[in-house]
Write an enzyme that holds these catalytic residues in place. Structure first.
Site, PDB file in Angstrom:
ATOM      1  N   ARG A  32       0.838  -1.197   0.000  1.00  0.00           N
ATOM      2  CA  ARG A  32       0.000   0.000   0.000  1.00  0.00           C
ATOM      3  C   ARG A  32       0.876   1.251   0.000  1.00  0.00           C
ATOM      4  O   ARG A  32       2.059   1.210   0.346  1.00  0.00           O
ATOM      5  CB  ARG A  32      -0.902   0.016   1.236  1.00  0.00           C
ATOM      6  CG  ARG A  32      -1.825  -1.196   1.353  1.00  0.00           C
ATOM      7  CD  ARG A  32      -2.597  -1.161   2.649  1.00  0.00           C
ATOM      8  NE  ARG A  32      -3.540  -2.275   2.780  1.00  0.00           N
ATOM      9  CZ  ARG A  32      -3.253  -3.428   3.359  1.00  0.00           C
ATOM     10  NH1 ARG A  32      -2.047  -3.628   3.886  1.00  0.00           N
ATOM     11  NH2 ARG A  32      -4.161  -4.394   3.437  1.00  0.00           N
ATOM     12  N   LYS A  55      -1.541  -1.976   7.616  1.00  0.00           N
ATOM     13  CA  LYS A  55      -2.956  -1.718   7.885  1.00  0.00           C
ATOM     14  C   LYS A  55      -3.444  -2.666   8.978  1.00  0.00           C
ATOM     15  O   LYS A  55      -3.187  -3.863   8.939  1.00  0.00           O
ATOM     16  CB  LYS A  55      -3.777  -1.919   6.612  1.00  0.00           C
ATOM     17  CG  LYS A  55      -5.204  -1.422   6.740  1.00  0.00           C
ATOM     18  CD  LYS A  55      -5.907  -1.459   5.395  1.00  0.00           C
ATOM     19  CE  LYS A  55      -7.316  -0.899   5.504  1.00  0.00           C
ATOM     20  NZ  LYS A  55      -8.019  -0.911   4.198  1.00  0.00           N
ATOM     21  N   HIS A  62      -2.222   2.656  -5.932  1.00  0.00           N
ATOM     22  CA  HIS A  62      -2.988   1.427  -5.722  1.00  0.00           C
ATOM     23  C   HIS A  62      -3.179   0.638  -7.018  1.00  0.00           C
ATOM     24  O   HIS A  62      -3.488  -0.560  -6.972  1.00  0.00           O
ATOM     25  CB  HIS A  62      -4.349   1.757  -5.104  1.00  0.00           C
ATOM     26  CG  HIS A  62      -4.709   0.873  -3.950  1.00  0.00           C
ATOM     27  ND1 HIS A  62      -3.963   0.805  -2.793  1.00  0.00           N
ATOM     28  CD2 HIS A  62      -5.722  -0.016  -3.788  1.00  0.00           C
ATOM     29  CE1 HIS A  62      -4.509  -0.068  -1.966  1.00  0.00           C
ATOM     30  NE2 HIS A  62      -5.579  -0.591  -2.546  1.00  0.00           N
ATOM     31  N   ARG A  94      -0.864  -2.268  -7.020  1.00  0.00           N
ATOM     32  CA  ARG A  94      -1.312  -3.309  -6.091  1.00  0.00           C
ATOM     33  C   ARG A  94      -2.400  -4.164  -6.750  1.00  0.00           C
ATOM     34  O   ARG A  94      -2.346  -5.409  -6.700  1.00  0.00           O
ATOM     35  CB  ARG A  94      -1.840  -2.639  -4.812  1.00  0.00           C
ATOM     36  CG  ARG A  94      -2.360  -3.589  -3.744  1.00  0.00           C
ATOM     37  CD  ARG A  94      -2.669  -2.761  -2.491  1.00  0.00           C
ATOM     38  NE  ARG A  94      -3.409  -3.503  -1.493  1.00  0.00           N
ATOM     39  CZ  ARG A  94      -2.869  -4.313  -0.583  1.00  0.00           C
ATOM     40  NH1 ARG A  94      -1.563  -4.515  -0.575  1.00  0.00           N
ATOM     41  NH2 ARG A  94      -3.611  -4.931   0.312  1.00  0.00           N
ATOM     42  N   HIS A 152      -4.283  -8.919   3.486  1.00  0.00           N
ATOM     43  CA  HIS A 152      -5.717  -8.844   3.777  1.00  0.00           C
ATOM     44  C   HIS A 152      -6.039  -9.686   5.001  1.00  0.00           C
ATOM     45  O   HIS A 152      -5.637 -10.851   5.083  1.00  0.00           O
ATOM     46  CB  HIS A 152      -6.538  -9.360   2.594  1.00  0.00           C
ATOM     47  CG  HIS A 152      -6.566  -8.432   1.425  1.00  0.00           C
ATOM     48  ND1 HIS A 152      -6.872  -8.846   0.139  1.00  0.00           N
ATOM     49  CD2 HIS A 152      -6.327  -7.095   1.343  1.00  0.00           C
ATOM     50  CE1 HIS A 152      -6.824  -7.814  -0.675  1.00  0.00           C
ATOM     51  NE2 HIS A 152      -6.492  -6.749   0.027  1.00  0.00           N
ATOM     52  N   TYR A 198     -10.314 -10.320  -6.648  1.00  0.00           N
ATOM     53  CA  TYR A 198      -9.355 -10.547  -7.730  1.00  0.00           C
ATOM     54  C   TYR A 198      -9.632 -11.836  -8.496  1.00  0.00           C
ATOM     55  O   TYR A 198      -9.156 -12.009  -9.609  1.00  0.00           O
ATOM     56  CB  TYR A 198      -7.925 -10.532  -7.173  1.00  0.00           C
ATOM     57  CG  TYR A 198      -7.561  -9.176  -6.627  1.00  0.00           C
ATOM     58  CD1 TYR A 198      -7.313  -8.109  -7.486  1.00  0.00           C
ATOM     59  CD2 TYR A 198      -7.514  -8.937  -5.258  1.00  0.00           C
ATOM     60  CE1 TYR A 198      -7.020  -6.852  -7.007  1.00  0.00           C
ATOM     61  CE2 TYR A 198      -7.223  -7.682  -4.762  1.00  0.00           C
ATOM     62  CZ  TYR A 198      -6.978  -6.640  -5.634  1.00  0.00           C
ATOM     63  OH  TYR A 198      -6.695  -5.393  -5.150  1.00  0.00           O
TER      64      TYR A 198
END
Length: 313
Positions: free
Chosen positions: A162, A187, A258, A261, A284, A293
């Protein structure tokens, strides 16, 4: 300890709220995002001649929601994503709830405000491998800044990290022999290790040897990627820098950090990567976030279709 601010003083209310978030253990990145969203909301309130948070009711928030839906981004003239609209509306609602809980505003009618649906929007304009190569060609690698910018793009695409994770990278976070990066306090406050490819490593080494010393000064510390002022990139500045190269490539696609990514994850799925591995790669917490995805991997869909559908040929 701060005294309760008056609801007419937006700045003090915001400061009070953000201090409480930090005390509860929210990451600085999360707090910064909430601050940006709320400051934008305050600016909108002032345009509506509302200077007292006690005057913010469901009707005001409904009007604000309509404003978000009609808003267009400066660079692309595209509307805000449904998830972005929901995030902004949720942030405002939770902020007002917090002020009411602390006795700063007298009532909280806004608790009745219905948030918009989150939606299941897919990432738009995913970069293909050819797109990424076209963008890379826009970077003037014969210059000091170009060497740095190429290293940043290669790092983004190779690692799928990120924007804030890249901004906060330190020199010691790279393990070149193991070909991996350590993401510290990513994150959700989680640390993780991310693999990185040979080409990215070559360009990062070149940046460290030929470009970083040009930017670095005593205040640079151990920050890996330095802005033109020798300090850590401001997130907005890095966004502008990365979007510039995408725009130069004339791909009719928009985005910034992004995008790499999204591209990294999609290309991994196209090449039959296990979704659990992609989840770990992206950091994640929930596999449902990674699942998107699977839906946008057109190559995988074609493979599955040809293999499984009796009328494929």
């Amino acid at each position: 300890m701060m005294n309760n601010p008056l609801p007419q003083n937006f700045t003090q209310c915001l400061e009070y709220y953000l201090i409480n978030l930090l005390a509860k253990g929210y990451s600085q990145a999360t707090v910064d995002l909430k601050q940006q969203i709320l400051e934008t909301f305050f600016d909108w309130l002032k345009i509506q001649a509302i200077f007292d948070l006690d005057r913010v009711n469901v009707s005001v928030l409904d009007t604000y929601l309509e404003n978000l839906r009609s808003h267009r981004k400066k660079l692309s003239n595209l509307p805000l994503a449904q998830t972005t609209i929901r995030t902004r509306a949720t942030t405002v609602k939770i902020f007002l709830r917090g002020l009411y809980t602390k006795g700063i505003i007298e009532s909280n009618e806004c608790e009745k405000f219905e948030l918009p649906k989150a939606g299941k929007a897919l990432p738009k304009s995913i970069l293909s491998i050819q797109d990424v190569l076209a963008i890379i060609k826009q970077v003037p690698t014969h210059t000091i800044k170009g060497i740095r910018d190429r290293a940043i793009i290669e790092c983004f695409y190779a690692s799928g990290i990120r924007r804030n994770e890249l901004v906060n990278l330190k020199l010691e976070d790279f393990d070149f022999s193991a070909r991996q990066i350590k993401i510290v306090n990513g994150k959700g406050g989680h640390d993780r290790f991310v693999p990185i490819g040979k080409t990215a490593i070559l360009w990062i080494r070149k940046y460290l040897r030929d470009a970083r010393p040009y930017f670095a000064h005593i205040g640079s510390g151990h920050t890996l990627f330095l802005g033109n002022n020798g300090k850590k990139f401001l997130p907005g500045a890095l966004t502008s820098l990365m979007s510039k190269y995408i725009k130069r490539a004339n791909l009719n696609k928009f985005g910034s950090c992004h995008q790499y990514r999204h591209a990294a994850a999609t290309h991994m799925m196209d090449n039959d990567a296990d979704i659990r591995h992609v989840q770990e790669f992206l950091g994640h917490s929930s596999i449902s976030t990674t699942q998107v995805y699977v839906h946008i991997s057109k190559a995988r869909l074609q493979k599955v279709y040809k293999k499984s559908h009796p009328r494929a040929d």
